[in-house]
Design a protein around this motif. Sequence first.
Motif, PDB file in Angstrom:
ATOM      1  N   TYR A   1     -67.345  21.093 -11.277  1.00 42.82           N
ATOM      2  CA  TYR A   1     -67.878  19.884 -10.658  1.00 42.82           C
ATOM      3  C   TYR A   1     -68.839  19.187 -11.623  1.00 42.82           C
ATOM      4  CZ  TYR A   1     -66.058  21.252  -6.069  1.00 42.82           C
ATOM      5  OH  TYR A   1     -65.236  21.589  -5.011  1.00 42.82           O
TER       6      TYR A   1
ATOM      7  N   TYR B   1     -63.771  18.008 -10.655  1.00 40.64           N
ATOM      8  CA  TYR B   1     -64.169  17.147  -9.548  1.00 40.64           C
ATOM      9  C   TYR B   1     -65.458  16.428  -9.948  1.00 40.64           C
ATOM     10  CZ  TYR B   1     -61.415  20.912  -7.407  1.00 40.64           C
ATOM     11  OH  TYR B   1     -60.448  21.850  -7.140  1.00 40.64           O
ATOM     12  N   THR B   2     -65.710  15.278  -9.376  1.00 45.12           N
ATOM     13  CA  THR B   2     -66.958  14.557  -9.634  1.00 45.12           C
ATOM     14  C   THR B   2     -67.711  14.351  -8.318  1.00 45.12           C
ATOM     15  OG1 THR B   2     -65.779  12.436  -9.469  1.00 45.12           O
ATOM     16  CG2 THR B   2     -66.119  13.348 -11.686  1.00 45.12           C
ATOM     17  N   ILE B   3     -69.031  14.406  -8.411  1.00 40.00           N
ATOM     18  CA  ILE B   3     -69.883  14.183  -7.239  1.00 40.00           C
ATOM     19  C   ILE B   3     -70.683  12.912  -7.477  1.00 40.00           C
ATOM     20  CG2 ILE B   3     -71.667  15.136  -5.740  1.00 40.00           C
ATOM     21  CD1 ILE B   3     -70.934  17.909  -6.695  1.00 40.00           C
TER      22      ILE B   3
ATOM     23  N   VAL C   1     -69.455  20.118  -2.618  1.00 38.78           N
ATOM     24  CA  VAL C   1     -68.882  21.255  -3.352  1.00 38.78           C
ATOM     25  C   VAL C   1     -68.065  22.091  -2.374  1.00 38.78           C
ATOM     26  CG1 VAL C   1     -69.368  23.297  -4.739  1.00 38.78           C
ATOM     27  CG2 VAL C   1     -70.818  21.269  -4.957  1.00 38.78           C
TER      28      VAL C   1
END
Length: 240
Positions: free
Chosen positions: A29, A54-56, A78
């Motif tokens: 992430y 993945y991106t937050i 997450v």
Amino acid sequence: MIRKDKKIRALIIQSIVKKPMQQQVEHVYFVPGMAADVSIFEYIQLPTSDYKTYTIPWKLPESSESIVDYARRMCEDVKHDNCVLIGVSFGGVIIQEMAKIKSFKKVIIISSVKSKYELPKRMKLARKTKAYKLLPTTLISKIDNWEKLAFGDFAKKRAVMYQKYLSIKDKSYLDWAIEKMVCWDQEVPPANLIHIHGDKDIVFPIVNIKNRICVPGGTHVMIVNRARWFNKHLPEIIKK
């Protein structure tokens, strides 16, 4: 009949032994820098056979929200256990707060700091005098064409890059993020932390940074303009 059954069992066992074990995929992430869009990671490419990324994105802070409560909300994005968390600049600070709430396999910060002791003198002074409250975040949030304010080809290119990636211009977010960065109180970093830092970083000068992996020529925005270095070295750093 008994011989036939034994032969079948032998073939089954043989096929199981010969079948390679499926390699476990690492879930990684990414959290961007202050006010930055997740598109700053557009050039980061980890091998798809080994990693899922993945991106937050940033969330707008709630009124008087603490950095702990904010990190708790970021943790909601997450979806995997024992994953890897990577944060850039202020995103590196946030993921360290997230690591106090949720367990991660590895925490990697880029162009960031591990404690309040690594903050530059100007930020320490701004905290002491509360000068950060005087920053014109209202003006910054309304600038739509940064390159018009820049002089010289290099400055114009840098301004275009900032305009592209610094997409979070909400004043409440900017005021909140600047205060949390300048007033961050952490003294001891997480045990599983890895720090990657450029020796040309002018936001967080490397002279203040201890126990880091140095990227020669790396600036504060090296996640964008030194993506090749990260694509080459991140897999081995994650696996180390």
